[in-house]
Design a protein around this motif. Structure first.
Motif, PDB file in Angstrom:
ATOM      1  N   GLU A  28     -56.376  25.576  39.202  1.00 47.67           N
ATOM      2  CA  GLU A  28     -56.443  24.572  40.264  1.00 47.67           C
ATOM      3  C   GLU A  28     -56.836  23.205  39.709  1.00 47.67           C
ATOM      4  N   LEU A  29     -57.814  23.191  38.812  1.00 48.61           N
ATOM      5  CA  LEU A  29     -58.239  21.931  38.203  1.00 48.61           C
ATOM      6  C   LEU A  29     -57.112  21.316  37.383  1.00 48.61           C
ATOM      7  N   ASP A  30     -56.395  22.145  36.651  1.00 50.40           N
ATOM      8  CA  ASP A  30     -55.323  21.630  35.799  1.00 50.40           C
ATOM      9  C   ASP A  30     -54.123  21.166  36.615  1.00 50.40           C
ATOM     10  N   CYS A  31     -53.928  21.725  37.785  1.00 47.60           N
ATOM     11  CA  CYS A  31     -52.839  21.260  38.654  1.00 47.60           C
ATOM     12  C   CYS A  31     -53.069  19.818  39.086  1.00 47.60           C
ATOM     13  N   ALA A  32     -54.339  19.433  39.188  1.00 49.68           N
ATOM     14  CA  ALA A  32     -54.657  18.068  39.599  1.00 49.68           C
ATOM     15  C   ALA A  32     -54.483  17.067  38.462  1.00 49.68           C
ATOM     16  N   LEU A  33     -54.596  17.551  37.217  1.00 48.36           N
ATOM     17  CA  LEU A  33     -54.595  16.631  36.083  1.00 48.36           C
ATOM     18  C   LEU A  33     -53.445  16.836  35.105  1.00 48.36           C
ATOM     19  N   GLY A  34     -52.898  18.035  35.069  1.00 47.05           N
ATOM     20  CA  GLY A  34     -51.865  18.343  34.078  1.00 47.05           C
ATOM     21  C   GLY A  34     -50.734  19.130  34.673  1.00 47.05           C
ATOM     22  N   ASP A  35     -50.281  20.145  33.925  1.00 47.81           N
ATOM     23  CA  ASP A  35     -49.133  20.923  34.393  1.00 47.81           C
ATOM     24  C   ASP A  35     -49.536  22.276  34.978  1.00 47.81           C
ATOM     25  N   GLY A  36     -50.839  22.495  35.138  1.00 48.72           N
ATOM     26  CA  GLY A  36     -51.304  23.683  35.823  1.00 48.72           C
ATOM     27  C   GLY A  36     -51.307  24.964  35.006  1.00 48.72           C
ATOM     28  N   ASP A  37     -51.133  24.849  33.683  1.00 49.69           N
ATOM     29  CA  ASP A  37     -51.028  26.070  32.874  1.00 49.69           C
ATOM     30  C   ASP A  37     -52.328  26.459  32.178  1.00 49.69           C
ATOM     31  N   HIS A  38     -53.377  25.689  32.364  1.00 46.94           N
ATOM     32  CA  HIS A  38     -54.610  25.945  31.608  1.00 46.94           C
ATOM     33  C   HIS A  38     -55.199  27.312  31.939  1.00 46.94           C
ATOM     34  N   GLY A  39     -55.252  27.648  33.213  1.00 46.61           N
ATOM     35  CA  GLY A  39     -55.781  28.951  33.593  1.00 46.61           C
ATOM     36  C   GLY A  39     -54.978  30.091  33.007  1.00 46.61           C
ATOM     37  N   PHE A 174     -57.033  12.221  26.431  1.00 47.96           N
ATOM     38  CA  PHE A 174     -56.241  13.265  25.788  1.00 47.96           C
ATOM     39  C   PHE A 174     -55.454  14.026  26.848  1.00 47.96           C
ATOM     40  N   GLY A 175     -54.411  14.715  26.399  1.00 48.26           N
ATOM     41  CA  GLY A 175     -53.650  15.573  27.295  1.00 48.26           C
ATOM     42  C   GLY A 175     -52.805  14.805  28.305  1.00 48.26           C
ATOM     43  N   ARG A 176     -52.204  15.563  29.201  1.00 47.27           N
ATOM     44  CA  ARG A 176     -51.340  14.965  30.210  1.00 47.27           C
ATOM     45  C   ARG A 176     -52.114  14.055  31.163  1.00 47.27           C
ATOM     46  N   ALA A 177     -53.387  14.334  31.345  1.00 47.80           N
ATOM     47  CA  ALA A 177     -54.194  13.550  32.290  1.00 47.80           C
ATOM     48  C   ALA A 177     -54.273  12.084  31.900  1.00 47.80           C
ATOM     49  N   ARG A 178     -54.096  11.776  30.612  1.00 51.49           N
ATOM     50  CA  ARG A 178     -54.201  10.373  30.209  1.00 51.49           C
ATOM     51  C   ARG A 178     -53.060   9.526  30.761  1.00 51.49           C
ATOM     52  N   GLY A 181     -53.774   7.841  34.676  1.00 53.60           N
ATOM     53  CA  GLY A 181     -54.698   6.733  34.903  1.00 53.60           C
ATOM     54  C   GLY A 181     -55.816   7.050  35.885  1.00 53.60           C
ATOM     55  N   ASP A 182     -56.031   6.154  36.838  1.00 56.05           N
ATOM     56  CA  ASP A 182     -57.136   6.281  37.787  1.00 56.05           C
ATOM     57  C   ASP A 182     -57.024   7.523  38.662  1.00 56.05           C
ATOM     58  N   ARG A 183     -55.849   8.110  38.741  1.00 58.81           N
ATOM     59  CA  ARG A 183     -55.694   9.300  39.588  1.00 58.81           C
ATOM     60  C   ARG A 183     -56.461  10.509  39.062  1.00 58.81           C
ATOM     61  N   CYS A 184     -56.915  10.435  37.803  1.00 53.69           N
ATOM     62  CA  CYS A 184     -57.696  11.555  37.269  1.00 53.69           C
ATOM     63  C   CYS A 184     -59.171  11.459  37.664  1.00 53.69           C
TER      64      CYS A 184
END
Length: 208
Positions: A28-39, A174-178, A181-184
């Motif tokens: 869930e956290l990674d869906c907000a910042l990246g591609d959701g595959d961290h879990g 780092f990562g897709r979250a960079r 921008g401010d959305r993270c």
């Protein structure tokens, strides 16, 4: 007391279980910042940890055991989290000294080694909104602690959790979250949350 392989086994299995129990939150956290595959990646990695560590017994050479664990983790595919987590375990294996005088000394040695290898691989520092925001403060507690290991690991886990919580108001480097921008802002970094769980698991495992 000399090194107790079964204590180290319990320590690492409990840490892996703590992560595995929270993969839905990590996704869930990674869906907000990246591609959701961290879990999903962490689920794969902890599955490998369970399989490799389960066979350890009183006669296990812990350096060899950690080296074999690292080799198995390196074969896991799935995003940047895999190589970074593997680097952490590789640092443990490199630092492991089966001749350490006590289990507590061995634990400290491998956790400091884990930090060194992780930093060399990631180059991240506190404030980058990454795994390091949990790993660094936990390591500082372990490095400078003058109390017993049970208390040290509890304090390290608290420091890791606080460091992870602090990532909520950080911009990612780092990562897709960079790229967002401010959305993270307003979201915890999933990698740092993973390591908050990891250190909490170590603390639980030590007391088990």
């Amino acid at each position: 007391m000399p090194i107790e392989p079964l204590k180290i086994k319990t320590l690492l299995l409990t840490a892996a279980q703590e992560i595995a129990d929270h993969v839905d939150i990590l996704t869930e956290l990674d869906c907000a910042l990246g591609d959701g595959d961290h879990g999903t990646t962490m689920k794969k990695l902890t599955k490998v940890m369970f399989a490799e560590i389960d066979s350890w017994d009183e006669t296990t050479n812990l350096k060899v055991g950690l080296e074999n664990l690292n080799d198995a983790l390196e074969d896991v595919s799935g995003g940047s989290a895999g190589p970074l987590f593997s680097a952490f375990i590789h640092g443990m294996a490199e630092a492991a000294n089966p001749g350490a005088p006590t289990s507590d000394t061995f634990i400290k040695i491998i956790l400091l080694g884990a930090y060194d290898e992780f930093f060399a691989t990631s180059k991240a520092v506190v404030g980058d909104k990454s795994m390091m925001d949990a790993i660094d403060p936990a390591t500082e507690v372990i490095r400078h602690s003058t109390t017993d290991m049970k208390t040290t690991l509890i304090k390290a886990a608290q420091a890791a959790r606080a460091g992870s919580d602090n990532t909520t108001e950080m911009l990612a480097k780092f990562g897709r979250a960079r790229y967002i921008g401010d959305r993270c802002l307003g979201h915890r970094d999933p990698g740092s949350v993973t390591f908050a769980y990891f250190y909490e698991g170590l603390a639980k495992g030590y007391s088990a």
